[in-house]
Design a protein around this motif. Structure first.
Motif, PDB file in Angstrom:
ATOM      1  N   MET A 124       0.726  -1.139  -0.058  1.00  0.00           N
ATOM      2  CA  MET A 124      -0.156   0.100   0.148  1.00  0.00           C
ATOM      3  C   MET A 124       0.898   1.265   0.022  1.00  0.00           C
ATOM      4  N   LEU A 125       1.941   1.154   0.672  1.00  0.00           N
ATOM      5  CA  LEU A 125       2.905   2.416   0.766  1.00  0.00           C
ATOM      6  C   LEU A 125       3.445   2.641  -0.559  1.00  0.00           C
ATOM      7  N   PHE A 126       3.836   1.451  -1.316  1.00  0.00           N
ATOM      8  CA  PHE A 126       4.394   1.750  -2.521  1.00  0.00           C
ATOM      9  C   PHE A 126       3.317   2.197  -3.633  1.00  0.00           C
ATOM     10  N   GLU A 127       2.134   1.750  -3.384  1.00  0.00           N
ATOM     11  CA  GLU A 127       1.018   2.259  -4.220  1.00  0.00           C
ATOM     12  C   GLU A 127       0.764   3.890  -4.127  1.00  0.00           C
ATOM     13  N   THR A 128       0.894   4.200  -2.977  1.00  0.00           N
ATOM     14  CA  THR A 128       0.773   5.738  -2.321  1.00  0.00           C
ATOM     15  C   THR A 128       2.109   6.218  -3.398  1.00  0.00           C
ATOM     16  N   VAL A 129       3.140   6.015  -3.225  1.00  0.00           N
ATOM     17  CA  VAL A 129       4.260   6.881  -3.601  1.00  0.00           C
ATOM     18  C   VAL A 129       4.172   6.847  -5.184  1.00  0.00           C
ATOM     19  N   LEU A 130       3.772   5.686  -5.866  1.00  0.00           N
ATOM     20  CA  LEU A 130       3.656   5.561  -7.253  1.00  0.00           C
ATOM     21  C   LEU A 130       2.542   6.223  -7.869  1.00  0.00           C
ATOM     22  N   ARG A 131       1.487   6.215  -7.101  1.00  0.00           N
ATOM     23  CA  ARG A 131       0.278   6.926  -7.647  1.00  0.00           C
ATOM     24  C   ARG A 131       0.322   8.377  -7.415  1.00  0.00           C
TER      25      ARG A 131
END
Length: 354
Positions: free
Chosen positions: A278-285
């Motif tokens: 979820m944290l990686f999705e946040t930084v990518l989005r």
């Protein structure tokens, strides 16, 4: 299937080999819902309007608001308990860990378990009302001794579909089952209690507080190999870790019970792999904007544990660009950091407007 049948039965390693390649079906207990999405995103204070606002999501090519891709396995999970089953929570009954419920038999000697690596490929967005099902297969077994104890790495592949038959995602996940080392012989863990470590770490990252600018849009031509993605940092507390795993229905004691975590060789409860996703999705989005798409997340491998009191940081760096008539794709390296250094590394692939 009864509650007792949900417990993986004990087998030998030789018997476990016989499970390789066998297909097993599963079905999610709950449909995708706005409530589930909201409860997850409030833990991360993640304000992407694609997940809140139907009108914005439709303006960017969706049928309505969509779920974060990192939440996909939540709605593929069967129920922990069903009417007619015996009481699940009682002395002598194995604690339920959660997940898509890949009931791989467990070699009898291995009483501990921790997720170590994961990889996702995404095909169709999820909308409120979607229902999921799929199948899983055991694909690899690797006995190995680690600092946690003697054990075996077990790798499972799962494929997830909508009720309509649309392919949603494919996942490859590796779990380490092990016999915890005795406290006297256990190797020193890679970190002391996180709150103490943070006080001794000069220049530790500060939690990200700047709101994302959702009015801009990154395009394929704007990106070059070597570009650094703006990092994203988040402070962990006991409440935040527990809220995150509760929103995912991932109830392993490693994530909420100090005694369980200590018995398996950890200094405290730990932030889980799905939290990092979820944290990686946040930084990518925040980087790719509302018209970007996350195609793949992983392979991602945990290399260190993150505890309450840590500030965890997701970083990414562009390593490759490829363009075809159908897609403009960007591959990035992922790095997970906490107050003591590296906590994991992997890669991801995103699609950008050409």
């Amino acid at each position: 299937m009864s509650a007792e049948a949900d417990e993986p039965r004990a087998v030998t390693l030789e018997e476990l080999q016989g499970w390789i390649g066998q297909a097993h079906d599963f079905a999610g207990a709950d449909d995708v819902s706005k409530s589930d999405i909201r409860r997850k995103l409030e833990v991360y204070c993640f304000d992407c309007p694609l997940h809140y606002d139907d009108e914005v999501a439709r303006a960017h090519g969706y049928r309505g608001l969509v779920a974060p891709v990192a939440m996909t396995p939540l709605w593929a999970m069967p129920a922990y308990w069903r009417p007619g089953d015996p009481v699940l929570y009682r002395p002598g009954v194995r604690e339920q860990a959660g997940g898509i419920r890949t009931d791989v038999p467990v070699p009898a000697a291995y009483t501990g378990g921790v997720n170590t690596a994961t990889q996702w490929e995404y095909f169709e967005p999820l909308y409120p009302g979607d229902a999921l099902h799929g199948n899983w297969r055991l694909v690899e077994i690797k006995p190995r001794e680690t600092r946690l104890g003697d054990g075996v790495f077990v790798t499972v592949e799962a494929t997830i579909y909508k009720r309509s038959g649309e392919l949603v995602a494919k996942n490859r996940n590796t779990h380490y089952r092990f016999t915890p080392k005795q406290a006297a012989s256990r190797e020193k863990t890679d970190e002391p209690r996180a709150s103490a470590a943070r006080a001794e770490t000069p220049g530790a990252a500060a939690p990200t507080s700047e709101p994302a600018d959702w009015s801009g849009q990154l395009r394929f031509a704007d990106v070059a190999a070597g570009d650094e993605v703006p990092p994203y940092s988040m402070w962990l507390s006991y409440q935040r870790i527990v809220m995150s795993v509760a929103a995912d229905r991932m109830f392993s004691g490693l994530h909420h019970n100090r005694d369980t975590a200590s018995g398996r060789g950890f200094a405290d409860i730990i932030f889980n792999t799905r939290g990092w996703e979820m944290l990686f999705e946040t930084v990518l989005r925040r980087w790719i904007g509302l018209d970007g798409r996350i195609r793949k997340l992983g392979p991602f491998r945990m290399t260190g544990s993150s505890y309450p009191g840590d500030v965890v940081t997701a970083q990414a760096r562009v390593v490759e660009k490829t363009q075809s008539p159908d897609d403009a794709l960007v591959k990035v390296e992922l790095l997970a950091l906490n107050d003591r250094g590296e906590a994991g590394r992997g890669e991801a692939q995103v699609a950008l407007p050409a």
